[in-house]
Write a protein that holds these residues in place. Structure first.
Motif, mmCIF file in Angstrom:
data_model
loop_
_atom_site.group_PDB
_atom_site.id
_atom_site.type_symbol
_atom_site.label_atom_id
_atom_site.label_comp_id
_atom_site.label_asym_id
_atom_site.label_seq_id
_atom_site.Cartn_x
_atom_site.Cartn_y
_atom_site.Cartn_z
ATOM 1 N N UNK A 1 0.732 -1.242 -0.180
ATOM 2 C CA UNK A 1 -0.119 -0.050 -0.034
ATOM 3 C C UNK A 1 0.891 1.468 0.029
ATOM 4 N N UNK A 2 2.290 1.304 -0.077
ATOM 5 C CA UNK A 2 3.175 2.464 -0.160
ATOM 6 C C UNK A 2 2.900 2.879 -1.556
ATOM 7 N N UNK A 3 2.789 4.377 -1.272
ATOM 8 C CA UNK A 3 2.717 5.289 -2.812
ATOM 9 C C UNK A 3 4.116 5.017 -3.397
ATOM 10 N N UNK A 4 4.050 4.875 -4.726
ATOM 11 C CA UNK A 4 5.199 4.860 -5.534
ATOM 12 C C UNK A 4 5.957 6.213 -5.539
ATOM 13 N N UNK A 5 7.112 6.138 -5.610
ATOM 14 C CA UNK A 5 8.050 7.237 -5.567
ATOM 15 C C UNK A 5 7.776 7.804 -7.128
ATOM 16 N N UNK A 6 8.285 9.235 -7.105
ATOM 17 C CA UNK A 6 7.987 9.872 -8.448
ATOM 18 C C UNK A 6 8.853 9.231 -9.280
ATOM 19 N N UNK A 7 8.560 9.009 -10.499
ATOM 20 C CA UNK A 7 9.529 8.351 -11.384
ATOM 21 C C UNK A 7 8.911 6.913 -11.672
ATOM 22 N N UNK A 8 8.901 6.147 -10.687
ATOM 23 C CA UNK A 8 8.432 4.714 -10.691
ATOM 24 C C UNK A 8 7.127 4.612 -11.212
#
Length: 80
Positions: free
Chosen positions: A52-59
């Motif tokens: 449920x972690x948000x994806x990092x920018x770019x991924x």
């Protein structure tokens, strides 16, 4: 905060771990010097589950693959 020795912890680990929540933490010492602290576990220490972690920018924009990548990883490792 309760203070105990490493020997105390070694002899009664389960008891001291259970008491950590009630005692507000336990300081473990080695030859009179504090070396560790046992603290009660709280749900906030758990963090966000990986799925449920948000994806990092770019991924978030990375392409999805339609195959099992472990086969490629295994091949790459066997070349090393």
């Amino acid at each position: 905060m309760t203070k105990i020795t490493i020997r105390d912890l070694h002899m009664k680990t389960g008891e001291w771990v259970r008491k950590a929540a009630d005692a507000g933490g336990i300081i473990v010492s080695d030859r009179g010097q504090p070396v560790a602290k046992l603290l009660a576990f709280s749900v906030s220490d758990q963090g966000i589950p990986f799925g449920r972690r948000p994806l990092l920018k770019g991924f978030a924009t990375m392409p999805r693959i339609n195959h099992d990548s472990t086969r490629y990883l295994s091949q790459d490792r066997s070349r090393a």
